[in-house]
Design a protein around this motif. Structure first.
Motif, PDB file in Angstrom:
ATOM      1  N   TYR A 152       8.559   6.294  -7.275  1.00  0.00           N
ATOM      2  CA  TYR A 152       9.778   5.864  -6.585  1.00  0.00           C
ATOM      3  C   TYR A 152      10.973   6.673  -7.071  1.00  0.00           C
ATOM      4  CZ  TYR A 152      11.116   3.128 -10.757  1.00  0.00           C
ATOM      5  OH  TYR A 152      11.470   2.741 -12.020  1.00  0.00           O
ATOM      6  N   GLU A 153      11.948   6.757  -6.183  1.00  0.00           N
ATOM      7  CA  GLU A 153      13.208   7.427  -6.503  1.00  0.00           C
ATOM      8  C   GLU A 153      14.338   6.610  -5.891  1.00  0.00           C
ATOM      9  OE1 GLU A 153      15.549  11.690  -5.795  1.00  0.00           O
ATOM     10  OE2 GLU A 153      13.428  11.490  -5.261  1.00  0.00           O
ATOM     11  N   LEU A 154      15.399   6.435  -6.650  1.00  0.00           N
ATOM     12  CA  LEU A 154      16.561   5.692  -6.189  1.00  0.00           C
ATOM     13  C   LEU A 154      17.797   6.574  -6.281  1.00  0.00           C
ATOM     14  CD1 LEU A 154      15.820   2.354  -8.068  1.00  0.00           C
ATOM     15  CD2 LEU A 154      15.556   2.742  -5.613  1.00  0.00           C
TER      16      LEU A 154
ATOM     17  N   GLY B  33       0.757  -1.240   0.000  1.00  0.00           N
ATOM     18  CA  GLY B  33       0.000   0.000   0.000  1.00  0.00           C
ATOM     19  C   GLY B  33       0.785   1.285   0.000  1.00  0.00           C
ATOM     20  N   PHE B  34       2.111   1.223   0.093  1.00  0.00           N
ATOM     21  CA  PHE B  34       2.891   2.453  -0.009  1.00  0.00           C
ATOM     22  C   PHE B  34       2.932   2.902  -1.471  1.00  0.00           C
ATOM     23  CE2 PHE B  34       4.493   1.077   4.096  1.00  0.00           C
ATOM     24  CZ  PHE B  34       4.748   2.264   4.765  1.00  0.00           C
ATOM     25  N   THR B  35       2.725   4.185  -1.686  1.00  0.00           N
ATOM     26  CA  THR B  35       2.794   4.714  -3.055  1.00  0.00           C
ATOM     27  C   THR B  35       4.007   5.613  -3.261  1.00  0.00           C
ATOM     28  OG1 THR B  35       1.361   6.585  -2.454  1.00  0.00           O
ATOM     29  CG2 THR B  35       0.294   4.605  -3.345  1.00  0.00           C
ATOM     30  N   LYS B  36       4.654   6.015  -2.171  1.00  0.00           N
ATOM     31  CA  LYS B  36       5.853   6.852  -2.265  1.00  0.00           C
ATOM     32  C   LYS B  36       7.031   6.081  -1.686  1.00  0.00           C
ATOM     33  CE  LYS B  36       3.371   9.869  -0.143  1.00  0.00           C
ATOM     34  NZ  LYS B  36       2.881  11.045   0.623  1.00  0.00           N
ATOM     35  N   LEU B  37       8.024   5.836  -2.526  1.00  0.00           N
ATOM     36  CA  LEU B  37       9.142   4.966  -2.175  1.00  0.00           C
ATOM     37  C   LEU B  37      10.465   5.645  -2.507  1.00  0.00           C
ATOM     38  CD1 LEU B  37       7.620   1.913  -4.057  1.00  0.00           C
ATOM     39  CD2 LEU B  37       7.548   2.179  -1.576  1.00  0.00           C
ATOM     40  N   TYR B  38      11.409   5.514  -1.588  1.00  0.00           N
ATOM     41  CA  TYR B  38      12.730   6.100  -1.829  1.00  0.00           C
ATOM     42  C   TYR B  38      13.788   5.123  -1.332  1.00  0.00           C
ATOM     43  CZ  TYR B  38      16.605   9.434  -1.930  1.00  0.00           C
ATOM     44  OH  TYR B  38      17.797  10.050  -2.206  1.00  0.00           O
TER      45      TYR B  38
END
Length: 227
Positions: free
Chosen positions: A137-139, A104-109
């Motif tokens: 997402y951002e890596l 359920g997370f929509t913002k990932l880093y």
């Protein structure tokens, strides 16, 4: 290719922690990789990779968190945490980020200092985005000296990424963020070898899972100050 990866990983786990854990881990890897549609199974010496920064001596080898452990801690994470960003420090090939998306997370880093691992994480997250188009997402290929924990981060994930020296640094960064932006904050700490540092800083254990004296994960909470 995946079969060979699984066999090599089984042999690594079994030789270090025993046959029983080896077979349990093998089952979890096969089931989890199929369930989430990613490729993240392996154990690597970090010296094999192109490293950013000078913190290699403080880091551990690359292994992905066991699917059993990450699923259990996410099952017990308060629902409100999913409204914030899921930050994975030492994200490796992105397994925890991909599982968090399914929960359920929509913002990932994710941040990792090994270039080849970030490249693998990008592939896995791109596959996950096809399944969950709403995720963002951002890596970052960098070490934690560059990391600032933004005000939207609600959940920080750690899978024993480094020693107590860098863990103290992480806690200082958390404190700086929480002092500037008070909020509820959760640390998902798997293989929590330095959790006493969090206890000393006022964290409480919200949940703990432990299996075979090897697979362990905790949810540590630091509530928003009242008043």
């Amino acid at each position: 290719m995946k079969l060979l990866q699984h066999i090599k990983y089984f042999l690594y786990i079994a030789s270090n922690w025993g046959i029983r854990i080896g077979f349990f881990t093998l089952r979890q890897e096969i089931k989890g990789e199929k369930k989430y549609g990613i490729n993240s199974t392996s154990a690597n010496d970090l010296a094999e990779f192109q490293i950013k920064g000078n913190q290699l001596s403080h880091a551990t080898e690359y292994m992905p968190v066991n699917y059993f452990t990450i699923e259990h801690v996410l099952d017990h994470l308060p629902e409100n945490a999913r409204q914030g960003t899921f930050l994975d420090i030492g994200c490796g090939k992105g397994r925890a980020l991909c599982v968090a998306a399914a929960y359920g997370f929509t913002k990932l880093y994710g941040i990792d200092f090994a270039k080849q691992l970030i490249e693998k994480a990008e592939k896995n997250l791109s596959l996950t985005k096809k399944r969950f188009p709403s995720i963002h997402y951002e890596l970052s290929w960098s070490d934690i000296s560059t990391l600032e924990i933004s005000k939207d981060v609600s959940t920080l994930f750690l899978f024993n990424p480094f020693d107590d020296v860098l863990m103290k640094n992480i806690i200082r960064k958390i404190n700086s963020s929480l002092q500037q932006y008070p909020r509820e904050f959760y640390v998902l700490y798997c293989s929590p070898r330095h959790e006493e540092l969090f206890f000393a800083d006022g964290y409480d254990v919200l949940y703990r899972i432990k299996k075979y004296n090897f697979l362990e994960g905790t949810i540590l909470s630091k509530k928003k100050p009242q008043g």
